[in-house]
Design a protein around this motif. Sequence first.
Motif, PDB file in Angstrom:
ATOM      1  N   THR A  22       0.830  -1.203   0.000  1.00 23.83           N
ATOM      2  CA  THR A  22       0.000   0.000   0.000  1.00 23.83           C
ATOM      3  C   THR A  22       0.862   1.249   0.000  1.00 23.83           C
ATOM      4  O   THR A  22       0.561   2.226  -0.699  1.00 23.83           O
ATOM      5  CB  THR A  22      -0.938   0.009   1.220  1.00 23.83           C
ATOM      6  N   ALA A  23       1.931   1.237   0.794  1.00 22.07           N
ATOM      7  CA  ALA A  23       2.824   2.396   0.831  1.00 22.07           C
ATOM      8  C   ALA A  23       3.415   2.655  -0.556  1.00 22.07           C
ATOM      9  O   ALA A  23       3.533   3.808  -0.988  1.00 22.07           O
ATOM     10  CB  ALA A  23       3.934   2.178   1.851  1.00 22.07           C
ATOM     11  N   ALA A  24       3.780   1.588  -1.264  1.00 13.26           N
ATOM     12  CA  ALA A  24       4.322   1.744  -2.613  1.00 13.26           C
ATOM     13  C   ALA A  24       3.276   2.324  -3.556  1.00 13.26           C
ATOM     14  O   ALA A  24       3.578   3.186  -4.399  1.00 13.26           O
ATOM     15  CB  ALA A  24       4.818   0.395  -3.136  1.00 13.26           C
ATOM     16  N   GLU A  25       2.033   1.872  -3.430  1.00 11.76           N
ATOM     17  CA  GLU A  25       0.957   2.407  -4.270  1.00 11.76           C
ATOM     18  C   GLU A  25       0.756   3.894  -4.009  1.00 11.76           C
ATOM     19  O   GLU A  25       0.519   4.683  -4.934  1.00 11.76           O
ATOM     20  CB  GLU A  25      -0.338   1.641  -4.012  1.00 11.76           C
ATOM     21  N   VAL A  26       0.849   4.297  -2.738  1.00  9.96           N
ATOM     22  CA  VAL A  26       0.733   5.715  -2.395  1.00  9.96           C
ATOM     23  C   VAL A  26       1.869   6.501  -3.033  1.00  9.96           C
ATOM     24  O   VAL A  26       1.651   7.566  -3.635  1.00  9.96           O
ATOM     25  CB  VAL A  26       0.752   5.908  -0.867  1.00  9.96           C
ATOM     26  N   LEU A  27       3.101   5.997  -2.924  1.00  8.58           N
ATOM     27  CA  LEU A  27       4.255   6.693  -3.494  1.00  8.58           C
ATOM     28  C   LEU A  27       4.121   6.850  -5.002  1.00  8.58           C
ATOM     29  O   LEU A  27       4.420   7.903  -5.570  1.00  8.58           O
ATOM     30  CB  LEU A  27       5.541   5.934  -3.162  1.00  8.58           C
ATOM     31  N   VAL A  28       3.661   5.784  -5.663  1.00  7.79           N
ATOM     32  CA  VAL A  28       3.502   5.845  -7.119  1.00  7.79           C
ATOM     33  C   VAL A  28       2.418   6.846  -7.506  1.00  7.79           C
ATOM     34  O   VAL A  28       2.573   7.627  -8.456  1.00  7.79           O
ATOM     35  CB  VAL A  28       3.157   4.443  -7.673  1.00  7.79           C
ATOM     36  N   GLN A  79      -6.518   1.961  -8.293  1.00 10.23           N
ATOM     37  CA  GLN A  79      -5.538   1.089  -7.649  1.00 10.23           C
ATOM     38  C   GLN A  79      -5.270   1.543  -6.210  1.00 10.23           C
ATOM     39  O   GLN A  79      -5.180   0.717  -5.294  1.00 10.23           O
ATOM     40  CB  GLN A  79      -4.224   1.073  -8.441  1.00 10.23           C
ATOM     41  N   LEU A  80      -5.182   2.857  -6.009  1.00  7.88           N
ATOM     42  CA  LEU A  80      -4.986   3.375  -4.656  1.00  7.88           C
ATOM     43  C   LEU A  80      -6.222   3.105  -3.807  1.00  7.88           C
ATOM     44  O   LEU A  80      -6.114   2.715  -2.642  1.00  7.88           O
ATOM     45  CB  LEU A  80      -4.695   4.877  -4.705  1.00  7.88           C
ATOM     46  N   ASN A  81      -7.390   3.275  -4.387  1.00  5.66           N
ATOM     47  CA  ASN A  81      -8.630   3.015  -3.670  1.00  5.66           C
ATOM     48  C   ASN A  81      -8.687   1.548  -3.234  1.00  5.66           C
ATOM     49  O   ASN A  81      -9.069   1.237  -2.097  1.00  5.66           O
ATOM     50  CB  ASN A  81      -9.826   3.345  -4.566  1.00  5.66           C
ATOM     51  N   SER A  82      -8.286   0.654  -4.111  1.00  5.39           N
ATOM     52  CA  SER A  82      -8.290  -0.770  -3.788  1.00  5.39           C
ATOM     53  C   SER A  82      -7.300  -1.077  -2.669  1.00  5.39           C
ATOM     54  O   SER A  82      -7.582  -1.886  -1.776  1.00  5.39           O
ATOM     55  CB  SER A  82      -7.931  -1.586  -5.035  1.00  5.39           C
ATOM     56  N   ALA A  83      -6.140  -0.423  -2.696  1.00  8.86           N
ATOM     57  CA  ALA A  83      -5.144  -0.627  -1.646  1.00  8.86           C
ATOM     58  C   ALA A  83      -5.687  -0.187  -0.290  1.00  8.86           C
ATOM     59  O   ALA A  83      -5.514  -0.883   0.723  1.00  8.86           O
ATOM     60  CB  ALA A  83      -3.864   0.134  -1.977  1.00  8.86           C
ATOM     61  N   LEU A  84      -6.372   0.949  -0.261  1.00 13.00           N
ATOM     62  CA  LEU A  84      -6.963   1.422   0.989  1.00 13.00           C
ATOM     63  C   LEU A  84      -8.039   0.456   1.473  1.00 13.00           C
ATOM     64  O   LEU A  84      -8.164   0.194   2.681  1.00 13.00           O
ATOM     65  CB  LEU A  84      -7.561   2.820   0.794  1.00 13.00           C
TER      66      LEU A  84
END
Length: 203
Positions: free
Chosen positions: A92-98, A141-146
């Motif tokens: 999730t942290a990687a998805e946020v960074l991207v 993708q970020l929404n899915s990670a959250l």
Amino acid sequence: MATLKALIVTVPDELLQQLQGLPKMTLIERCAGLRPSPVTSPAASAKHSIRTTARRWKDRHNEVKEHDVLLGQLTKAHAPDPVDAFGIGADTAAEVLVTVGDNPERIRSQAAFSKLAGVCPVPASSDKTIRHRLNPGGHRQLNSALYHVVIVRMHFHQPTIDYVARRTAEGKTKQEIIRCLKRYLAREIYQYIKAKQPPTRTT
């Protein structure tokens, strides 16, 4: 794994009985260790196909593990706080960074990040009933990670478990509770983003 299981249901009964009902990793090891005779019968052909598929799964699984270690190292170096937060982790942290990119200062508020993540509330009121629904927009993708972080916390994070119980007692649906938790999580992550921003220069 889906391909392997599809192959197994087509094998002769004698082999099927040896493989049915096994836990996933036991099944993989059993299939990868098969020793087929020359491919002159349906049973030998089935063993050959199953062994090849199982070994391919093991290769890909080991590759994924290597990438996960590397991703964890890189993400930890750039975003240690969210990686250490309960349920967030390297993915999730990687998805946020991207998603945020190299210019986190462009996200000027919690509301802006919530909108980017697709977790800002959308009015869904009717007559005298005031309610909101999940936002279908934003970065999916970020929404899915959250969403996955929220589900983990709903099962294993005691403060979140207590929150779910309280909101359920108030008459909130599961979807409404998830929407609220995703918004709270977005606020939490925004604080990590804000902490990484360089101080604004004044003239």
